[in-house]
Design an enzyme around this catalytic site. Structure first.
Site, short mmCIF file in Angstrom:
data_model
loop_
_atom_site.label_atom_id
_atom_site.label_comp_id
_atom_site.label_asym_id
_atom_site.label_seq_id
_atom_site.Cartn_x
_atom_site.Cartn_y
_atom_site.Cartn_z
N SER A 42 0.69 -1.11 -0.08
CA SER A 42 0.04 -0.02 -0.09
C SER A 42 0.86 1.20 0.07
O SER A 42 2.02 1.13 0.40
CB SER A 42 -0.80 0.14 1.08
OG SER A 42 -1.51 1.21 1.54
N TYR A 47 -2.48 -0.93 10.38
CA TYR A 47 -2.58 -0.96 8.90
C TYR A 47 -1.21 -0.54 8.41
O TYR A 47 -0.50 -1.32 7.40
CB TYR A 47 -3.80 -0.47 8.28
CG TYR A 47 -4.11 -0.64 6.88
CD1 TYR A 47 -4.55 -1.89 6.26
CD2 TYR A 47 -3.54 0.19 6.02
CE1 TYR A 47 -4.68 -2.06 5.02
CE2 TYR A 47 -3.57 0.03 4.41
CZ TYR A 47 -4.12 -1.35 3.98
OH TYR A 47 -4.11 -1.67 2.65
N1 LIG Z 1 -9.01 -1.62 -2.16
C1 LIG Z 1 -7.75 -0.64 -2.00
O1 LIG Z 1 -8.16 0.54 -2.34
C2 LIG Z 1 -6.44 -1.15 -1.40
C3 LIG Z 1 -5.20 -0.11 -1.50
C4 LIG Z 1 -4.05 -0.53 -0.89
C5 LIG Z 1 -3.92 -1.61 -0.45
N2 LIG Z 1 -4.84 -2.80 -0.44
C6 LIG Z 1 -4.79 -4.16 -0.11
O2 LIG Z 1 -5.02 -5.06 -1.03
C7 LIG Z 1 -5.60 -6.36 -0.39
C8 LIG Z 1 -6.93 -6.68 -0.91
O3 LIG Z 1 -7.95 -5.47 -0.31
P1 LIG Z 1 -9.39 -5.29 -0.87
O4 LIG Z 1 -9.61 -3.99 -1.09
O5 LIG Z 1 -9.75 -6.44 -2.06
O6 LIG Z 1 -10.09 -5.76 0.39
P2 LIG Z 1 -11.66 -6.65 0.64
O7 LIG Z 1 -12.34 -6.27 -0.62
O8 LIG Z 1 -11.98 -6.23 1.99
O9 LIG Z 1 -11.15 -8.38 0.83
C9 LIG Z 1 -10.29 -8.90 1.60
C10 LIG Z 1 -10.02 -10.31 1.33
O10 LIG Z 1 -9.35 -10.76 2.52
C11 LIG Z 1 -9.84 -11.98 3.03
N3 LIG Z 1 -9.87 -11.72 4.69
C12 LIG Z 1 -10.11 -10.95 5.39
N4 LIG Z 1 -9.46 -11.40 6.71
C13 LIG Z 1 -9.35 -12.66 6.53
C14 LIG Z 1 -8.97 -13.65 7.27
N5 LIG Z 1 -8.89 -13.54 8.94
N6 LIG Z 1 -8.69 -14.90 7.06
C15 LIG Z 1 -8.62 -15.36 5.68
N7 LIG Z 1 -9.02 -14.36 4.57
C16 LIG Z 1 -9.26 -12.95 5.26
C17 LIG Z 1 -11.44 -11.78 2.83
O11 LIG Z 1 -12.24 -12.88 2.73
P3 LIG Z 1 -13.36 -13.33 3.59
O12 LIG Z 1 -13.94 -12.03 4.35
O13 LIG Z 1 -14.50 -13.80 2.72
O14 LIG Z 1 -12.96 -14.35 4.63
C18 LIG Z 1 -11.45 -10.95 1.39
O15 LIG Z 1 -11.18 -11.87 0.36
C19 LIG Z 1 -5.37 -5.95 0.93
O16 LIG Z 1 -4.25 -6.53 1.53
C20 LIG Z 1 -5.40 -4.48 1.17
O17 LIG Z 1 -4.67 -4.10 2.21
C21 LIG Z 1 -6.28 -2.06 -0.83
#
Ligand SMILES: NC(=O)c1ccc[n+]([C@@H]2O[C@H](COP(=O)([O-])OP(=O)(O)OC[C@H]3O[C@@H](n4cnc5c(N)ncnc54)[C@H](OP(=O)(O)O)[C@@H]3O)[C@@H](O)[C@H]2O)c1
Length: 244
Positions: A144, A157
């Site tokens: 990130s 985070y």
């Molecule tokens: N979206 C952005 O703008 C952004 C920007 C920078 C970095 N990121 C990074 O990109 C990655 C994906 O983010 P996203 O935006 O796609 O988030 P998201 O839509 O909230 O998806 C998060 C994923 O992580 C899984 N997860 C959460 N807690 C878990 C646990 N205890 N055990 C197993 N799986 C778990 C969830 O699965 P379930 O809830 O179904 O278990 C879901 O598949 C993250 O690492 C985030 O920090 C995102």
């Protein structure tokens, strides 16, 4: 588009029940890879299989990364399914509370670090024997902008993502001679549930979708890509389809 480059290539994406992980899984599947989805809930993951091109070809693993046995359970299941792994992408993550460090709850701090950082280390370690049996193996961590510059209220985070950047570099250096490549990607703001929770005032339609930013992951997963030990911006790759 399908490619022989990805034919039979086994790709596990943690946190692929939705969001960026699912977008990456769909793009890899569209290029011919055999995808293994991951999240906590089996019935959600079963429905997600229908989002991939050929649901019969792909699999899923349900395991909680907040539980001590989660990382090992993923490795055991993957080994039962395929016996080897070519591509590992770490997308699972949580936001935690947005609050100043002076008031940051200790339990939430530990949970964010456990899921975002410790589990990525433990899953990689548990899957190393399977990666060693893979063809031109590639591991990708999701970082990130907050893993490069700290910002008020982003506490655990931000710190977890600094850790992920360092973890990717150490793994890359240790595995370079074995030919296992390890890189990190900063996705930038992406239209997902996590982003909407972090920025409720933002119009999600102004953001790229997970599929928009997936190209760099497809490129890093290719067996003919050479880079390792780098931290890459997904935004730089929007509209730049790797020539397959
Ligand atoms: N979206 C952005 O703008 C952004 C920007 C920078 C970095 N990121 C990074 O990109 C990655 C994906 O983010 P996203 O935006 O796609 O988030 P998201 O839509 O909230 O998806 C998060 C994923 O992580 C899984 N997860 C959460 N807690 C878990 C646990 N205890 N055990 C197993 N799986 C778990 C969830 O699965 P379930 O809830 O179904 O278990 C879901 O598949 C993250 O690492 C985030 O920090 C995102």
């Amino acid at each position: 588009m399908t490619s022989t480059l990805f034919a039979g290539r086994i790709c596990l994406i943690t946190g692929s029940s939705r969001g960026i992980g699912l977008g990456i899984a769909k793009s890899l599947a569209a290029n011919g890879a055999k995808v293994v989805l991951h999240g906590r809930d089996g019935s959600t993951l079963r429905s997600c299989l229908n989002d991939l091109l050929d649901p019969a070809k792909h699999r899923y693993i349900a395991a909680d990364l907040n539980a001590t046995q989660g990382p090992r359970a993923i490795a055991e299941e993957l080994n039962r399914m395929h016996g080897r792994l070519d591509v590992l992408i770490h997308s699972a993550g949580i936001l935690g509370p947005k609050t100043p460090l002076s008031e940051y709850p200790a339990e939430a701090w530990e949970e964010v670090l456990r899921i975002n950082l410790n589990a990525t280390f433990l899953v990689t370690q548990a899957l190393l024997p399977a990666l060693r049996k893979g063809a031109a193996p590639s591991v990708v961590f999701i970082s990130s902008g907050l893993g490069r510059a700290g910002r008020a209220d982003w506490g655990a985070y931000s710190v977890s993502k600094f850790g992920v950047e360092g973890l990717a570099q150490v793994w890359a250096d240790e595995l370079r001679e074995e030919g296992i490549r390890v890189n990190a990607v900063n996705p930038g703001g992406t239209r997902t549930r996590m982003r909407a929770a972090a920025y409720p005032e933002e119009d999600p339609l102004t953001l790229p979708t997970p599929e928009d930013i997936a190209q760099v992951f497809v490129w890093l997963a290719r067996p003919d890509t050479r880079i390792t030990g780098k931290s890459v911006e997904a935004r730089d790759w929007i509209g730049r389809a790797p020539a397959l």
